[in-house]
Design a protein around this motif. Structure first.
Motif, PDB file in Angstrom:
ATOM      1  N   GLY A 242     -36.121   5.103 -31.134  1.00  0.00           N
ATOM      2  CA  GLY A 242     -37.544   5.374 -31.002  1.00  0.00           C
ATOM      3  C   GLY A 242     -38.036   6.481 -31.908  1.00  0.00           C
ATOM      4  N   ALA A 243     -37.139   7.370 -32.314  1.00  0.00           N
ATOM      5  CA  ALA A 243     -37.495   8.455 -33.229  1.00  0.00           C
ATOM      6  C   ALA A 243     -37.399   8.037 -34.692  1.00  0.00           C
ATOM      7  CB  ALA A 243     -36.601   9.667 -32.978  1.00  0.00           C
ATOM      8  N   GLY A 244     -36.994   6.791 -34.935  1.00  0.00           N
ATOM      9  CA  GLY A 244     -36.939   6.289 -36.309  1.00  0.00           C
ATOM     10  C   GLY A 244     -35.572   6.304 -36.951  1.00  0.00           C
ATOM     11  N   PHE A 245     -34.533   6.669 -36.192  1.00  0.00           N
ATOM     12  CA  PHE A 245     -33.183   6.706 -36.742  1.00  0.00           C
ATOM     13  C   PHE A 245     -32.504   5.345 -36.655  1.00  0.00           C
ATOM     14  CE2 PHE A 245     -33.766  11.220 -35.728  1.00  0.00           C
ATOM     15  CZ  PHE A 245     -33.218  11.828 -36.838  1.00  0.00           C
ATOM     16  N   VAL A 246     -31.514   5.179 -37.488  1.00  0.00           N
ATOM     17  CA  VAL A 246     -30.582   4.064 -37.395  1.00  0.00           C
ATOM     18  C   VAL A 246     -29.308   4.599 -36.759  1.00  0.00           C
ATOM     19  CG1 VAL A 246     -29.204   2.373 -38.676  1.00  0.00           C
ATOM     20  CG2 VAL A 246     -31.537   2.929 -39.437  1.00  0.00           C
ATOM     21  N   LEU A 247     -28.900   4.008 -35.653  1.00  0.00           N
ATOM     22  CA  LEU A 247     -27.693   4.464 -34.967  1.00  0.00           C
ATOM     23  C   LEU A 247     -26.472   3.856 -35.646  1.00  0.00           C
ATOM     24  CD1 LEU A 247     -26.547   6.060 -32.546  1.00  0.00           C
ATOM     25  CD2 LEU A 247     -26.700   3.955 -31.213  1.00  0.00           C
ATOM     26  N   GLY A 248     -25.627   4.727 -36.204  1.00  0.00           N
ATOM     27  CA  GLY A 248     -24.454   4.245 -36.923  1.00  0.00           C
ATOM     28  C   GLY A 248     -23.210   4.170 -36.068  1.00  0.00           C
ATOM     29  N   ASP A 249     -23.109   5.068 -35.064  1.00  0.00           N
ATOM     30  CA  ASP A 249     -21.895   5.092 -34.245  1.00  0.00           C
ATOM     31  C   ASP A 249     -22.163   5.859 -32.958  1.00  0.00           C
ATOM     32  OD1 ASP A 249     -19.297   4.614 -33.494  1.00  0.00           O
ATOM     33  OD2 ASP A 249     -18.364   5.806 -35.078  1.00  0.00           O
ATOM     34  N   LEU A 250     -21.447   5.473 -31.922  1.00  0.00           N
ATOM     35  CA  LEU A 250     -21.368   6.217 -30.671  1.00  0.00           C
ATOM     36  C   LEU A 250     -19.898   6.554 -30.465  1.00  0.00           C
ATOM     37  CD1 LEU A 250     -23.642   4.154 -28.246  1.00  0.00           C
ATOM     38  CD2 LEU A 250     -24.122   6.438 -29.135  1.00  0.00           C
ATOM     39  N   ILE A 251     -19.587   7.840 -30.458  1.00  0.00           N
ATOM     40  CA  ILE A 251     -18.196   8.268 -30.371  1.00  0.00           C
ATOM     41  C   ILE A 251     -17.947   8.901 -29.009  1.00  0.00           C
ATOM     42  CG2 ILE A 251     -16.430   9.786 -31.356  1.00  0.00           C
ATOM     43  CD1 ILE A 251     -17.956   9.566 -34.023  1.00  0.00           C
ATOM     44  N   GLU A 252     -16.873   8.494 -28.351  1.00  0.00           N
ATOM     45  CA  GLU A 252     -16.434   9.079 -27.094  1.00  0.00           C
ATOM     46  C   GLU A 252     -15.060   9.698 -27.346  1.00  0.00           C
ATOM     47  OE1 GLU A 252     -18.089   6.038 -23.783  1.00  0.00           O
ATOM     48  OE2 GLU A 252     -16.995   5.110 -25.432  1.00  0.00           O
ATOM     49  N   PRO A 253     -15.021  10.984 -27.722  1.00  0.00           N
ATOM     50  CA  PRO A 253     -13.758  11.595 -28.149  1.00  0.00           C
ATOM     51  C   PRO A 253     -12.712  11.600 -27.036  1.00  0.00           C
ATOM     52  CG  PRO A 253     -15.629  12.964 -28.759  1.00  0.00           C
ATOM     53  CD  PRO A 253     -16.147  11.923 -27.832  1.00  0.00           C
ATOM     54  N   GLU A 254     -11.488  11.275 -27.409  1.00  0.00           N
ATOM     55  CA  GLU A 254     -10.372  11.393 -26.479  1.00  0.00           C
ATOM     56  C   GLU A 254      -9.847  12.834 -26.507  1.00  0.00           C
ATOM     57  OE1 GLU A 254      -7.429   8.280 -26.469  1.00  0.00           O
ATOM     58  OE2 GLU A 254      -8.783   6.948 -27.576  1.00  0.00           O
ATOM     59  N   TRP A 255      -9.184  13.206 -25.430  1.00  0.00           N
ATOM     60  CA  TRP A 255      -8.659  14.569 -25.328  1.00  0.00           C
ATOM     61  C   TRP A 255      -7.608  14.809 -26.409  1.00  0.00           C
ATOM     62  CZ3 TRP A 255     -10.980  18.002 -22.205  1.00  0.00           C
ATOM     63  CH2 TRP A 255     -10.393  19.272 -22.117  1.00  0.00           C
ATOM     64  N   THR A 256      -7.723  15.947 -27.087  1.00  0.00           N
ATOM     65  CA  THR A 256      -6.783  16.284 -28.154  1.00  0.00           C
ATOM     66  C   THR A 256      -5.399  16.568 -27.564  1.00  0.00           C
ATOM     67  OG1 THR A 256      -8.553  17.232 -29.503  1.00  0.00           O
ATOM     68  CG2 THR A 256      -6.298  17.910 -30.014  1.00  0.00           C
ATOM     69  N   PRO A 257      -4.360  15.889 -28.034  1.00  0.00           N
ATOM     70  CA  PRO A 257      -3.010  16.126 -27.494  1.00  0.00           C
ATOM     71  C   PRO A 257      -2.616  17.598 -27.603  1.00  0.00           C
ATOM     72  CG  PRO A 257      -3.032  14.164 -28.868  1.00  0.00           C
ATOM     73  CD  PRO A 257      -4.376  14.818 -29.043  1.00  0.00           C
ATOM     74  N   GLY A 258      -2.067  18.136 -26.521  1.00  0.00           N
ATOM     75  CA  GLY A 258      -1.614  19.515 -26.509  1.00  0.00           C
ATOM     76  C   GLY A 258      -2.677  20.541 -26.197  1.00  0.00           C
ATOM     77  N   ARG A 259      -3.933  20.122 -26.111  1.00  0.00           N
ATOM     78  CA  ARG A 259      -5.018  21.063 -25.828  1.00  0.00           C
ATOM     79  C   ARG A 259      -5.034  21.370 -24.331  1.00  0.00           C
ATOM     80  NH1 ARG A 259      -9.795  23.237 -27.637  1.00  0.00           N
ATOM     81  NH2 ARG A 259     -11.643  23.044 -26.331  1.00  0.00           N
ATOM     82  N   THR A 260      -5.077  22.652 -23.967  1.00  0.00           N
ATOM     83  CA  THR A 260      -5.002  23.058 -22.568  1.00  0.00           C
ATOM     84  C   THR A 260      -6.292  23.674 -22.041  1.00  0.00           C
ATOM     85  OG1 THR A 260      -4.107  25.226 -23.198  1.00  0.00           O
ATOM     86  CG2 THR A 260      -2.512  23.456 -22.752  1.00  0.00           C
ATOM     87  N   GLU A 261      -7.290  23.825 -22.893  1.00  0.00           N
ATOM     88  CA  GLU A 261      -8.543  24.478 -22.500  1.00  0.00           C
ATOM     89  C   GLU A 261      -9.263  23.695 -21.397  1.00  0.00           C
ATOM     90  OE1 GLU A 261     -11.150  27.770 -23.229  1.00  0.00           O
ATOM     91  OE2 GLU A 261      -9.237  27.267 -24.147  1.00  0.00           O
ATOM     92  N   THR A 262      -9.830  24.420 -20.424  1.00  0.00           N
ATOM     93  CA  THR A 262     -10.677  23.827 -19.394  1.00  0.00           C
ATOM     94  C   THR A 262     -12.075  24.417 -19.518  1.00  0.00           C
ATOM     95  OG1 THR A 262      -8.851  23.452 -17.849  1.00  0.00           O
ATOM     96  CG2 THR A 262     -11.055  23.566 -16.918  1.00  0.00           C
TER      97      THR A 262
END
Length: 286
Positions: A242-262
Motif C-alpha cells: 500500500g505504500a508503493g513498495f515491491v515486496l521481495g522477501d519475507l525472512i523468518e530468521p532461525e536461531w543462530t547455532p551456539g547463541r545463548t542470549e535471551t
C-alpha cells in the motif's frame, strides 16, 4: 544537519526495580499516532539506560544486529551494497547499526524519536570515533527531502510502535530514490497471541492472533506510557504494498547455532521451535 540530539523528556517516568519504567496498569485498546508517539518517546527516554545496560553488549557499539536470533548484516547482506550509499536508519537507538554502516563505507543518518537513546548515541559517536549524524524525529514525519536517500533500514526500530504502518512506510517511500531498498525487522506476528516468556512450556495461545487492539501500559494516574501495535503477516504485506513498495522477501530468521542470549521471550529453546522475527525486504519500482 545538526548531529546533537534534543534533550530527553524533562520529567522522566518512575522506574521499577529493574530500571525500566513502572507500569501501573496494562490494557488492550485503540491508541492513535499522536498518543503512541508521545508515550513511546517518554518510555524510551526513561528506559534507555536499563535497556542498553541489558542489551548493549550484544548490540555492540558499531555492529548491525537484525534481531535477537543473532542475524547480522555482515553475514546476511540484506541491504546489498552499502558503500557510497546514503542510508536512513529508522529507530536507531544508540545507533550501532549506523556506525557499522559508516565503517562499511555508507553515509548513514540515524533517526530516533527518543532523546534519551540519542544522547547515548552521541556518547558512543565520541568514544568510538565513528561519528554519524543523529536526528530526533517521528518516523511518521521524516524531516528529509523527497528522493534523498538510497537505502532505509530499521532493526526492531519504530515500526512495532507506530499506529499507522502504511503512513510511515509511505513516508519512507517518499524519501527513498526510485529503486531504493527498505529492509525492516519486526516482532514476528505469531509472538502476539502467546505469553511474553522465553520458556517453551509457555508456547500456548492466550489471545487471538487476529486481535489488533494495541498493547497499552499506563502509569498510576492512568496516563499512557507505552504502546505497541500488532499486525498479522497479511497486514504487513498490505502495508508494504500500500505504500508503493515491491515486496521481495519475507525472512523468518532461525536461531543462530551456539547463541545463548535471551531477550524477553526470545531464547535458544524457544527459537528452536518457532520464529520470533519477521524481516521485510522490499524496494521501490524504478
Amino acid at each position: 544537519m545538526d548531529s546533537t540530539p534534543a534533550h530527553p523528556s524533562a520529567a522522566p517516568l518512575p522506574l521499577a526495580v529493574d530500571g525500566y519504567p513502572a507500569a501501573g496498569g496494562v490494557t488492550r485498546r485503540a491508541a492513535g499516532p499522536a498518543e503512541s508517539a508521545r508515550a513511546n518517546r517518554g518510555w524510551w527516554d526513561a528506559a534507555a539506560p536499563a535497556y542498553l545496560a541489558e542489551h548493549g553488549g550484544d548490540l555492540g557499539d558499531a555492529d548491525f544486529l537484525w534481531c535477537p536470533e543473532g542475524l547480522r548484516e555482515a553475514d546476511a547482506h540484506l541491504l546489498g551494497e552499502v558503500a557510497g550509499r546514503r542510508v536512513l536508519e529508522i529507530g536507531c537507538g544508540s545507533a550501532p547499526c549506523s556506525r557499522w554502516l559508516r565503517t562499511a563505507g555508507a553515509s548513514p543518518v540515524a533517526l530516533d524519536v527518543s532523546g534519551g537513546m540519542l544522547a547515548r548515541a552521541a556518547e558512543l559517536n565520541r568514544s568510538t570515533g565513528i561519528a554519524v549524524p543523529l536526528l530526533q524525529a517521528d518516523a511518521g514525519a521524516l524531516p528529509l527531502a523527497d528522493a534523498s536517500v538510497d537505502l532505509a533500514c530499521s532493526a526492531f526500530g519504530g515500526l512495532p510502535f507506530v499506529a499507522d504502518a502504511t503512513a510511515v512506510l509511505t513516508e519512507v517511500a517518499r524519501v527513498l530514490r526510485p529503486g531504493g531498498r527498505l529492509v525492516a525487522s519486526v516482532n514476528h506476528p505469531m509472538r502476539w497471541p502467546m505469553p511474553d516468556s522465553p520458556d517453551p512450556a509457555d508456547l500456548r495461545v492466550v489471545s487471538s492472533y487476529f486481535d489488533r487492539a494495541p498493547y497499552v501500559e499506563t502509569d498510576e494516574a492512568g496516563t499512557t506510557v507505552y504502546v505497541e501495535h500488532h499486525r498479522t503477516i497479511g497486514d504487513w504485506v498490505r502495508a508494504v504494498v500500500g505504500a508503493g513498495f515491491v515486496l521481495g522477501d519475507l525472512i523468518e530468521p532461525e536461531w543462530t547455532p551456539g547463541r545463548t542470549e535471551t531477550w524477553g521471550q526470545w531464547s535458544p529453546e524457544r527459537g528452536a521451535l518457532m520464529p520470533g522475527t519477521l524481516i521485510l525486504v522490499c524496494h521501490l519500482p524504478g
